[in-house]
Enzyme design. Structure first.
Site, PDB file in Angstrom:
ATOM      1  N   ARG A  29       0.850  -1.182   0.000  1.00 25.30           N
ATOM      2  CA  ARG A  29       0.000   0.000   0.000  1.00 25.30           C
ATOM      3  C   ARG A  29       0.890   1.238   0.000  1.00 25.30           C
ATOM      4  NH1 ARG A  29      -3.715  -2.350  -1.747  1.00 25.30           N
ATOM      5  NH2 ARG A  29      -5.759  -2.706  -0.840  1.00 25.30           N
ATOM      6  N   HIS A  77      -1.494   0.993  -9.695  1.00 23.68           N
ATOM      7  CA  HIS A  77      -2.197   0.070  -8.794  1.00 23.68           C
ATOM      8  C   HIS A  77      -2.924  -1.019  -9.602  1.00 23.68           C
ATOM      9  CE1 HIS A  77      -4.037  -0.266  -4.529  1.00 23.68           C
ATOM     10  NE2 HIS A  77      -4.108  -1.432  -5.139  1.00 23.68           N
TER      11      HIS A  77
HETATM   12  P1  NDP Z   1      -2.288 -11.453   4.226  1.00 29.82           P
HETATM   13  O1  NDP Z   1      -3.116 -10.903   5.318  1.00 29.82           O
HETATM   14  O2  NDP Z   1      -2.528 -12.844   3.769  1.00 29.82           O
HETATM   15  O3  NDP Z   1      -0.750 -11.358   4.613  1.00 29.82           O
HETATM   16  C1  NDP Z   1      -0.184 -10.256   5.226  1.00 29.82           C
HETATM   17  C2  NDP Z   1       1.228 -10.621   5.673  1.00 29.82           C
HETATM   18  O4  NDP Z   1       1.848  -9.460   6.215  1.00 29.82           O
HETATM   19  C3  NDP Z   1       1.230 -11.682   6.778  1.00 29.82           C
HETATM   20  O5  NDP Z   1       2.287 -12.582   6.554  1.00 29.82           O
HETATM   21  C4  NDP Z   1       1.493 -10.855   8.038  1.00 29.82           C
HETATM   22  O6  NDP Z   1       2.157 -11.546   9.077  1.00 29.82           O
HETATM   23  C5  NDP Z   1       2.394  -9.779   7.489  1.00 29.82           C
HETATM   24  N1  NDP Z   1       2.405  -8.590   8.347  1.00 29.82           N
HETATM   25  C6  NDP Z   1       1.371  -7.822   8.740  1.00 29.82           C
HETATM   26  N2  NDP Z   1       1.788  -6.812   9.517  1.00 29.82           N
HETATM   27  C7  NDP Z   1       3.127  -6.960   9.631  1.00 29.82           C
HETATM   28  C8  NDP Z   1       4.136  -6.237  10.324  1.00 29.82           C
HETATM   29  N3  NDP Z   1       3.855  -5.160  11.052  1.00 29.82           N
HETATM   30  N4  NDP Z   1       5.416  -6.667  10.222  1.00 29.82           N
HETATM   31  C9  NDP Z   1       5.720  -7.776   9.492  1.00 29.82           C
HETATM   32  N5  NDP Z   1       4.802  -8.508   8.815  1.00 29.82           N
HETATM   33  C10 NDP Z   1       3.523  -8.097   8.891  1.00 29.82           C
HETATM   34  O7  NDP Z   1      -2.427 -10.441   2.999  1.00 29.82           O
HETATM   35  P2  NDP Z   1      -2.286 -10.727   1.443  1.00 29.82           P
HETATM   36  O8  NDP Z   1      -1.026 -11.448   1.200  1.00 29.82           O
HETATM   37  O9  NDP Z   1      -3.547 -11.302   0.920  1.00 29.82           O
HETATM   38  O10 NDP Z   1      -2.212  -9.220   0.890  1.00 29.82           O
HETATM   39  C11 NDP Z   1      -1.209  -8.345   1.344  1.00 29.82           C
HETATM   40  C12 NDP Z   1      -1.496  -6.929   0.906  1.00 29.82           C
HETATM   41  O11 NDP Z   1      -1.229  -6.758  -0.478  1.00 29.82           O
HETATM   42  C13 NDP Z   1      -2.955  -6.472   1.020  1.00 29.82           C
HETATM   43  O12 NDP Z   1      -3.291  -6.141   2.341  1.00 29.82           O
HETATM   44  C14 NDP Z   1      -2.980  -5.262   0.104  1.00 29.82           C
HETATM   45  O13 NDP Z   1      -2.602  -4.116   0.823  1.00 29.82           O
HETATM   46  C15 NDP Z   1      -1.899  -5.586  -0.913  1.00 29.82           C
HETATM   47  N6  NDP Z   1      -2.471  -5.832  -2.244  1.00 29.82           N
HETATM   48  C16 NDP Z   1      -2.089  -5.007  -3.289  1.00 29.82           C
HETATM   49  C17 NDP Z   1      -2.570  -5.221  -4.548  1.00 29.82           C
HETATM   50  C18 NDP Z   1      -2.122  -4.396  -5.688  1.00 29.82           C
HETATM   51  O14 NDP Z   1      -2.718  -4.475  -6.770  1.00 29.82           O
HETATM   52  N7  NDP Z   1      -1.067  -3.613  -5.542  1.00 29.82           N
HETATM   53  C19 NDP Z   1      -3.536  -6.290  -4.828  1.00 29.82           C
HETATM   54  C20 NDP Z   1      -3.843  -7.105  -3.691  1.00 29.82           C
HETATM   55  C21 NDP Z   1      -3.333  -6.858  -2.444  1.00 29.82           C
HETATM   56  P3  NDP Z   1       1.459 -12.805   9.837  1.00 29.82           P
HETATM   57  O15 NDP Z   1       1.409 -13.897   8.809  1.00 29.82           O
HETATM   58  O16 NDP Z   1       2.371 -13.127  10.947  1.00 29.82           O
HETATM   59  O17 NDP Z   1       0.099 -12.339  10.263  1.00 29.82           O
HETATM   60  C1  OXD Z   2      -6.448  -5.293  -3.323  1.00 35.42           C
HETATM   61  C2  OXD Z   2      -5.963  -4.311  -4.272  1.00 35.42           C
HETATM   62  O1  OXD Z   2      -6.259  -5.091  -2.124  1.00 35.42           O
HETATM   63  O2  OXD Z   2      -6.380  -4.346  -5.444  1.00 35.42           O
HETATM   64  O3  OXD Z   2      -7.036  -6.314  -3.733  1.00 35.42           O
HETATM   65  O4  OXD Z   2      -5.147  -3.466  -3.917  1.00 35.42           O
END
Ligand code: NDP
Ligand code: OXD
Length: 306
Positions: free
Chosen positions: A221, A269
């Site tokens: 993000r 994005h």
């Molecule tokens: P998940 O919730 O499956 O995974 C998030 C990961 O981040 C987990 O491993 C979590 O740790 C880790 N995490 C969270 N907070 C911290 C922290 N403070 N320090 C270290 N690690 C942390 O999310 P997704 O993989 O499904 O998606 C991730 C993000 O990708 C979404 O939230 C979104 O913002 C972004 N995204 C962007 C898109 C784009 O088009 N650019 C499209 C889709 C998503 P733990 O496993 O220990 O909980």
């Molecule tokens: C999502 C994105 O979070 O598109 O799915 O950013």
């Protein structure tokens, strides 16, 4: 009743798909809602400001993507209301492909060869591949898929998550091992969710812990990155290049110096754009589960905020 709401997305195809799947139920937009107390499920992406205040009986809020920050940051959504996200290979595949494309671009030095081509320079290097030690920040649904695919491509892969994971052939780290993680990589891929803890995490201090000449890819993000710190790191050589798909302000303002920086690639994005076929089956599944009093799928942890 299922309500779909977004101020930024055209929802027509989503509504049509949901109506087809649930012909006996009401699938509506806000303008069609006569009695808001009948809305049980709200499917949203950048919803209107006062939406949750007007839905007294909502039992599930479903994100039209993997990110849920647009929902959990709304102070009007009660803590006990479940929130779901999309988990699907329709998301992991394009996301991993985006990151692999960016990584290979730097690994094979395509930027250098593009410049060579412009100069009509035939520079056949003895060792044309830049060694990559890739660190994935966030080993969740998306990060795990990428890590596994990078291992198959033969890369050295490191991954950090809040709680340390166990992934074959990947060096994993817990949240308190950030400095060690950064010292062992030269390519950082940020796939973190937006939470108060991840806001501004890609800053000067973090970038200075990477070796000189590193690469950055941010698909998490935009609020996680400090644009000026990235520009400084490119100027002082800490970073050699960056692929940015997300920005603190979207659309990226025309005045942003990021647009014209020669070492920054910008995409609007689109690392993943959630498709109807990715999300609709999960929304329908949860709608049935809700009605049958069964446990819901793909729920986020409301305390963690992701
Ligand atoms: P998940 O919730 O499956 O995974 C998030 C990961 O981040 C987990 O491993 C979590 O740790 C880790 N995490 C969270 N907070 C911290 C922290 N403070 N320090 C270290 N690690 C942390 O999310 P997704 O993989 O499904 O998606 C991730 C993000 O990708 C979404 O939230 C979104 O913002 C972004 N995204 C962007 C898109 C784009 O088009 N650019 C499209 C889709 C998503 P733990 O496993 O220990 O909980
Ligand atoms: C999502 C994105 O979070 O598109 O799915 O950013």
């Amino acid at each position: 009743m299922i309500l779909l709401d977004s101020i930024s997305k055209d929802l027509t195809s989503w509504i049509n798909a949901l109506k087809e799947e649930l012909p006996a139920d009401e699938v509506v937009t806000w303008d069609e809602v006569k009695d808001p107390s009948k809305v049980k499920v709200a499917v949203v992406w950048n919803h209107r400001k006062d939406l949750f205040q007007r839905l007294p009986n909502v039992e599930l809020v479903a994100s039209l993507g993997a990110g849920v920050d647009h929902i959990v940051n709304d102070p009007h959504l009660l803590k006990e209301i479940p929130v779901s996200k999309v988990i699907s290979s329709h998301l992991t595949v394009p996301m991993s492909n985006y990151c692999i494309g960016a990584i290979l671009h730097f690994h094979k030095q395509f930027d250098k060869y593009w410049e060579d081509k412009n100069q009509k320079r035939w520079h056949q290097e003895f060792d044309p591949e830049k060694p990559m030690k890739i660190g994935i920040l966030g080993l969740g649904e998306l990060g795990t898929d990428l890590a596994k695919k990078l291992v198959l491509l033969g890369f050295e892969v490191h991954g950090l998550s809040r709680t340390k994971k166990n992934l074959e052939s990947v060096s994993t780290y817990g949240g308190n091992e950030l400095n060690t993680f950064l010292s062992r990589i030269n390519t950082l891929v940020c796939m973190l969710p937006a939470t108060p803890k991840t806001e501004g995490i890609i800053n000067q201090d973090l970038l200075n812990k990477l070796p000189k000449g590193s690469y950055l890819i941010n698909v998490g993000r935009g609020k996680q990155q400090i644009d000026n710190d990235i520009l400084k790191a490119l100027e002082n050589g800490r970073l050699k290049g960056a692929f940015l798909d997300v920005f603190p302000e979207e659309p990226l303002p025309k005045t942003s110096p990021l647009w014209t920086h020669p070492k920054i690639f910008i995409t609007p994005h689109i690392a993943v754009v959630t498709k109807v076929e990715a999300a609709v089956p999960q929304i329908v599944e949860n709608y049935h589960r809700l009605r049958n009093g069964e446990p819901l799928i793909n729920l986020i942890d409301r305390d963690k905020g992701y």
